[in-house]
Design a protein around this motif. Structure first.
Motif, PDB file in Angstrom:
ATOM      1  N   ASP A 155      36.210 -13.158 -17.665  1.00 32.32           N
ATOM      2  CA  ASP A 155      37.137 -13.359 -18.780  1.00 32.32           C
ATOM      3  C   ASP A 155      37.886 -14.686 -18.632  1.00 32.32           C
ATOM      4  O   ASP A 155      38.101 -15.406 -19.609  1.00 32.32           O
ATOM      5  N   LEU A 156      38.284 -15.022 -17.401  1.00 32.52           N
ATOM      6  CA  LEU A 156      38.974 -16.288 -17.155  1.00 32.52           C
ATOM      7  C   LEU A 156      38.083 -17.469 -17.529  1.00 32.52           C
ATOM      8  O   LEU A 156      38.528 -18.412 -18.194  1.00 32.52           O
ATOM      9  N   SER A 157      36.831 -17.405 -17.155  1.00 32.17           N
ATOM     10  CA  SER A 157      35.924 -18.525 -17.406  1.00 32.17           C
ATOM     11  C   SER A 157      35.630 -18.705 -18.883  1.00 32.17           C
ATOM     12  O   SER A 157      35.250 -19.793 -19.321  1.00 32.17           O
ATOM     13  N   HIS A 158      35.807 -17.625 -19.687  1.00 35.05           N
ATOM     14  CA  HIS A 158      35.486 -17.702 -21.110  1.00 35.05           C
ATOM     15  C   HIS A 158      36.681 -18.041 -21.995  1.00 35.05           C
ATOM     16  O   HIS A 158      36.545 -18.049 -23.217  1.00 35.05           O
ATOM     17  N   HIS A 160      15.517  -2.540 -35.046  1.00 35.05           N
ATOM     18  CA  HIS A 160      16.278  -3.676 -34.545  1.00 35.05           C
ATOM     19  C   HIS A 160      17.517  -3.903 -35.423  1.00 35.05           C
ATOM     20  O   HIS A 160      17.441  -3.782 -36.657  1.00 35.05           O
ATOM     21  N   PHE A 161      18.641  -4.236 -34.776  1.00 38.40           N
ATOM     22  CA  PHE A 161      19.897  -4.450 -35.487  1.00 38.40           C
ATOM     23  C   PHE A 161      20.597  -5.674 -34.897  1.00 38.40           C
ATOM     24  O   PHE A 161      20.411  -6.017 -33.728  1.00 38.40           O
ATOM     25  N   THR A 162      21.418  -6.304 -35.730  1.00 29.89           N
ATOM     26  CA  THR A 162      22.311  -7.364 -35.260  1.00 29.89           C
ATOM     27  C   THR A 162      23.745  -6.931 -35.544  1.00 29.89           C
ATOM     28  O   THR A 162      24.098  -6.656 -36.696  1.00 29.89           O
ATOM     29  N   TRP A 163      24.527  -6.858 -34.491  1.00 30.42           N
ATOM     30  CA  TRP A 163      25.918  -6.433 -34.616  1.00 30.42           C
ATOM     31  C   TRP A 163      26.844  -7.575 -34.196  1.00 30.42           C
ATOM     32  O   TRP A 163      26.429  -8.512 -33.509  1.00 30.42           O
ATOM     33  N   PHE A 164      28.115  -7.463 -34.602  1.00 25.68           N
ATOM     34  CA  PHE A 164      29.113  -8.470 -34.226  1.00 25.68           C
ATOM     35  C   PHE A 164      30.349  -7.780 -33.668  1.00 25.68           C
ATOM     36  O   PHE A 164      30.846  -6.804 -34.231  1.00 25.68           O
ATOM     37  N   LEU A 165      30.836  -8.283 -32.534  1.00 21.64           N
ATOM     38  CA  LEU A 165      32.100  -7.823 -31.950  1.00 21.64           C
ATOM     39  C   LEU A 165      33.133  -8.947 -32.056  1.00 21.64           C
ATOM     40  O   LEU A 165      32.850 -10.079 -31.638  1.00 21.64           O
ATOM     41  N   PRO A 166      34.322  -8.672 -32.591  1.00 20.48           N
ATOM     42  CA  PRO A 166      35.327  -9.731 -32.781  1.00 20.48           C
ATOM     43  C   PRO A 166      36.109 -10.068 -31.520  1.00 20.48           C
ATOM     44  O   PRO A 166      37.260 -10.475 -31.581  1.00 20.48           O
ATOM     45  N   PHE A 167      35.523  -9.875 -30.352  1.00 21.94           N
ATOM     46  CA  PHE A 167      36.113 -10.312 -29.083  1.00 21.94           C
ATOM     47  C   PHE A 167      34.968 -10.526 -28.111  1.00 21.94           C
ATOM     48  O   PHE A 167      33.843 -10.104 -28.344  1.00 21.94           O
ATOM     49  N   SER A 168      35.262 -11.214 -27.014  1.00 21.41           N
ATOM     50  CA  SER A 168      34.180 -11.613 -26.118  1.00 21.41           C
ATOM     51  C   SER A 168      34.289 -11.071 -24.708  1.00 21.41           C
ATOM     52  O   SER A 168      33.339 -11.193 -23.941  1.00 21.41           O
ATOM     53  N   SER A 191      32.310 -19.061 -11.130  1.00 22.90           N
ATOM     54  CA  SER A 191      33.214 -18.818 -12.257  1.00 22.90           C
ATOM     55  C   SER A 191      33.945 -20.075 -12.699  1.00 22.90           C
ATOM     56  O   SER A 191      34.728 -20.026 -13.652  1.00 22.90           O
ATOM     57  N   GLY A 192      33.735 -21.189 -12.007  1.00 18.43           N
ATOM     58  CA  GLY A 192      34.365 -22.441 -12.410  1.00 18.43           C
ATOM     59  C   GLY A 192      35.851 -22.506 -12.147  1.00 18.43           C
ATOM     60  O   GLY A 192      36.588 -23.187 -12.870  1.00 18.43           O
ATOM     61  N   VAL A 193      36.332 -21.804 -11.116  1.00 15.33           N
ATOM     62  CA  VAL A 193      37.756 -21.817 -10.793  1.00 15.33           C
ATOM     63  C   VAL A 193      38.100 -23.101 -10.053  1.00 15.33           C
ATOM     64  O   VAL A 193      37.426 -23.487  -9.096  1.00 15.33           O
ATOM     65  N   SER A 222      23.448 -10.103 -25.721  1.00 15.36           N
ATOM     66  CA  SER A 222      24.568 -10.646 -26.495  1.00 15.36           C
ATOM     67  C   SER A 222      24.727 -12.131 -26.237  1.00 15.36           C
ATOM     68  O   SER A 222      24.339 -12.654 -25.189  1.00 15.36           O
ATOM     69  N   THR A 223      25.318 -12.792 -27.223  1.00 13.93           N
ATOM     70  CA  THR A 223      25.632 -14.215 -27.146  1.00 13.93           C
ATOM     71  C   THR A 223      27.106 -14.398 -27.472  1.00 13.93           C
ATOM     72  O   THR A 223      27.586 -13.913 -28.511  1.00 13.93           O
ATOM     73  N   ILE A 224      27.841 -15.073 -26.587  1.00 20.39           N
ATOM     74  CA  ILE A 224      29.268 -15.292 -26.804  1.00 20.39           C
ATOM     75  C   ILE A 224      29.468 -16.492 -27.719  1.00 20.39           C
ATOM     76  O   ILE A 224      28.891 -17.564 -27.496  1.00 20.39           O
TER      77      ILE A 224
END
Length: 627
Positions: free
Chosen positions: A161-164, A85-93, A196-198, A68-70
């Motif tokens: 999740d915090l880092s994104h 092969h398939f390409t799917w999309f999720l509306p959250f990361s 995590s870049g905190v 996956s790619t965010i």
């Protein structure tokens, strides 16, 4: 389906292996298990028990291979299954939502659901809060709060999740002890924080005692010590998105509250326990007074009358209310984005929003021929008939077809739509002096329903709102549209409803005013005695009506009433607390709610409860309790 094996409750077991083995006993009677491929030890254990295991992951051994790619709007997923092969999309990361979605997709594939159909479904998925909550701070930044569990897997996902969170704002973390910690785990945390870049870390608990971690790094012996620092220092996490992660037993939710509360202390509280009570009372009243089979449609337009529509809708969905109704398409879209899957009736959709309406599976109320033709054009070619509702104008004269309009029958029989309900709205249900007009509306509506049922015999109908339910329950039809009654606001009734919405603030300051001196703009409301006056950080910019000035309004402090003195300002209100013993700065103040009904406030202000609620702006913090 096995989604996760973490270290929560590890303190109750001799080892990680003992915890794992206990959880895997749940799968004793299963023929096969779908799960993530990275849970290697669990896979081996299940296979040793003779279970067939299907996995997803990045390995060539996984049945469903994914990467996956965010992106800014979610995740792009590249998937491979049985050579396709398939390409799917999720509306959250977020990571946990992604993992759960992939496990779901794997189950669907194993059940024979076509991959394109799974892809369409994934696009409709909505991220849910679970125990992790995202709460807005006064500075506009987010608090990610999971104050109930803290194991290494969950901590890693939360830091991810915090880092994104998009944007360049700094990141902070308040982290409690992890069960079963050893000295080496301190270095493990430091590595997690660094990767995590905190920018700012508070480590809480004696288990973290060691050399300091990446700067700035602070250690506290207990949550109480950290709470004291949050409350006593000058906004140490100002401008930071903050993760709060700690064990339930240490009550880390107090730290979340301390992060969120600074700033505007005025808040609109939604009591979800009272909402559930009112829903039960309304259903009981409908069963006892309306025709057999009458159900309800919950109207939560204007963001739940200015409260929090998504929070209300979650409760209604849990209790299986069949339909919720909103005013416009944008309100329906917002509910979908918050994970609401119930049927949503849009009462006043405009044609320029029909694309979004269809995309988010909303059901439009049709009130004119032109509006209907725009919907048909947006629907395009042959598809499954789209659910619609027909609005009839029986006397309100706002929107709707005339009761004898032939267009009603044409639309009802159109092949591209499925007519779900026919409805109208009473203009004077709460006015006994206009009962004749109400009965005339009901008669016209019933004639229209009969004519439509000649071609659509199963169509349902609804006429009554909350006031109509109280006074004309026999006209109930198939549904009652209950709105503000769910919040406990209705005329005199015997339903024992409870107030759901509480408008609260705190005392910001106290001043002694000499005799014969006025207060506020114009130096009004002078009195012949010395008074103790409290300043409240709430004004007409917060929705507290200016018409309550000079004694027309009251608040409750320490269970005693205090009247408003002087003019209500944009951001402040003054009240007389001279007769209230022990009053202090910081005391809670009820503007309306349990002790002062909103109906009384509205009457004193010369308006109605609907207006009071819907005019409270977003700068007032929305708080949910007992959800």
């Amino acid at each position: 389906v096995l989604t996760h094996l973490g270290e929560a409750h590890l303190e109750n077991f001799a080892s990680n292996e003992a915890l794992r083995d206990e959880k895997l006993k749940l799968f004793k009677g299963c023929e096969w298990v779908a799960m993530p491929g990275y849970l290697n030890d669990a896979i081996l254990c299940l296979r040793s028990l003779g279970k067939k295991v299907h996995t997803w992951g990045v390995s060539e051994h996984d049945a469903l291979k994914v990467s996956s790619t965010i992106e800014s709007e979610g995740r792009i997923v590249e998937a491979e299954y049985e050579g396709q092969h398939f390409t799917w999309f999720l509306p959250f990361s977020n990571e946990m939502g992604y993992r759960n979605a992939m496990t779901t997709a794997l189950v669907g594939l194993k059940w024979g659901v076509p991959a394109p159909e799974i892809g369409e479904a994934l696009e409709r998925f909505r991220d849910l809060e679970h125990r992790m909550q995202r709460i807005r701070k006064a500075d506009g930044m987010w608090v990610l709060s999971d104050a109930y569990t803290n194991d290494w897997d969950a901590l890693g996902l939360a830091l991810s999740d915090l880092s994104h969170i998009p944007g360049a704002a700094k990141k902070g973390a308040i982290i409690g002890p992890v069960p079963g910690m050893k000295a080496v785990d301190i270095e493990r945390l430091k590595t997690l924080i660094k990767t995590s870049g905190v920018d700012n870390t508070w480590a809480i608990g004696k288990a973290w005692d060691s050399a300091p971690g990446p700067k700035p790094w602070r250690q506290f012996a207990s949550p109480e010590e950290a709470l004291k620092a949050l409350q006593g220092e000058d906004s140490p996490f100002n401008g930071h998105h903050v993760l709060v992660k700690g064990p339930r037993s240490a009550r880390f939710e107090r730290l979340t509250e301390a992060l969120v509360q600074p700033g505007h202390s005025t808040r609109l509280v939604l009591d979800l326990k009272a909402l559930t009570h009112n829903l039960q009372q309304l259903r009981r009243y409908i069963r006892n007074h309306c025709p057999v089979g009458t159900d309800l449609i919950a109207v939560i337009k204007a963001s739940g009358y200015g409260t929090h529509a998504a929070a209300i809708a979650r409760v209604l969905q849990f209790h299986r209310v069949p339909i919720v109704a909103v005013a416009c398409t944008e309100e329906g879209v917002e509910l979908r984005k918050n994970g609401i899957t119930s049927r949503i009736l849009v009462l006043s959709p405009t044609p320029n929003t029909f694309h979004a309406l269809l995309q988010h599976r909303l059901e439009p109320a049709i009130h004119s021929e032109k509006q209907f033709e725009a919907l048909v054009q947006e629907l395009g070619g042959p598809k499954s008939p789209w659910p619609i509702h027909l609005k009839v104008d029986t006397g309100m004269h706002r929107l709707g077809f005339a009761p004898d309009d032939e267009e009603l029958l044409r639309i009802a029989g159109h092949p591209m739509v499925e007519l779900k309900t026919v409805f109208s709205h009473l203009a004077s249900a709460d006015r006994p002096d206009q009962d004749e007009a109400t009965q005339s509306q009901a008669a016209a509506f019933n004639r229209t329903v009969e004519s439509i049922r000649a071609i659509r015999p199963n169509v349902k109908h609804h006429l009554l709102n909350s006031s109509g339910l109280i006074r004309f329950p026999a006209l109930g039809g198939d549904y009652i549209r209950t709105g503000i009654a769910l919040l406990g606001v209705v005329p005199d009734n015997d339903m024992n409803l409870q107030p759901v919405v509480h408008f609260e603030t705190t005392i910001a300051s106290l001043h002694r005013i000499p005799p014969n001196e006025g207060v506020g703009y114009g130096l009004e409301d002078a009195a012949p005695i010395e008074r103790l006056i409290a300043t409240l950080p709430v004004g007409y910019a917060d929705g507290y009506p200016r018409s309550l000035s000079n004694g027309r309004g009251h608040v409750v402090i320490r269970s005693q009433r205090a009247h408003v003195v002087g003019k209500i300002c944009m951001d402040m209100t003054l009240v007389d607390v001279t007769s209230i013993p022990g009053v202090n700065i910081g005391d809670n103040v009820e503007l309306f709610g349990q002790q002062i009904p909103i109906e009384n406030v509205a009457k004193a202000a010369g308006t109605i409860a609907y207006e009071i609620l819907s005019r409270i702006p977003t700068r007032v913090i929305r708080e949910q309790r007992y959800g």
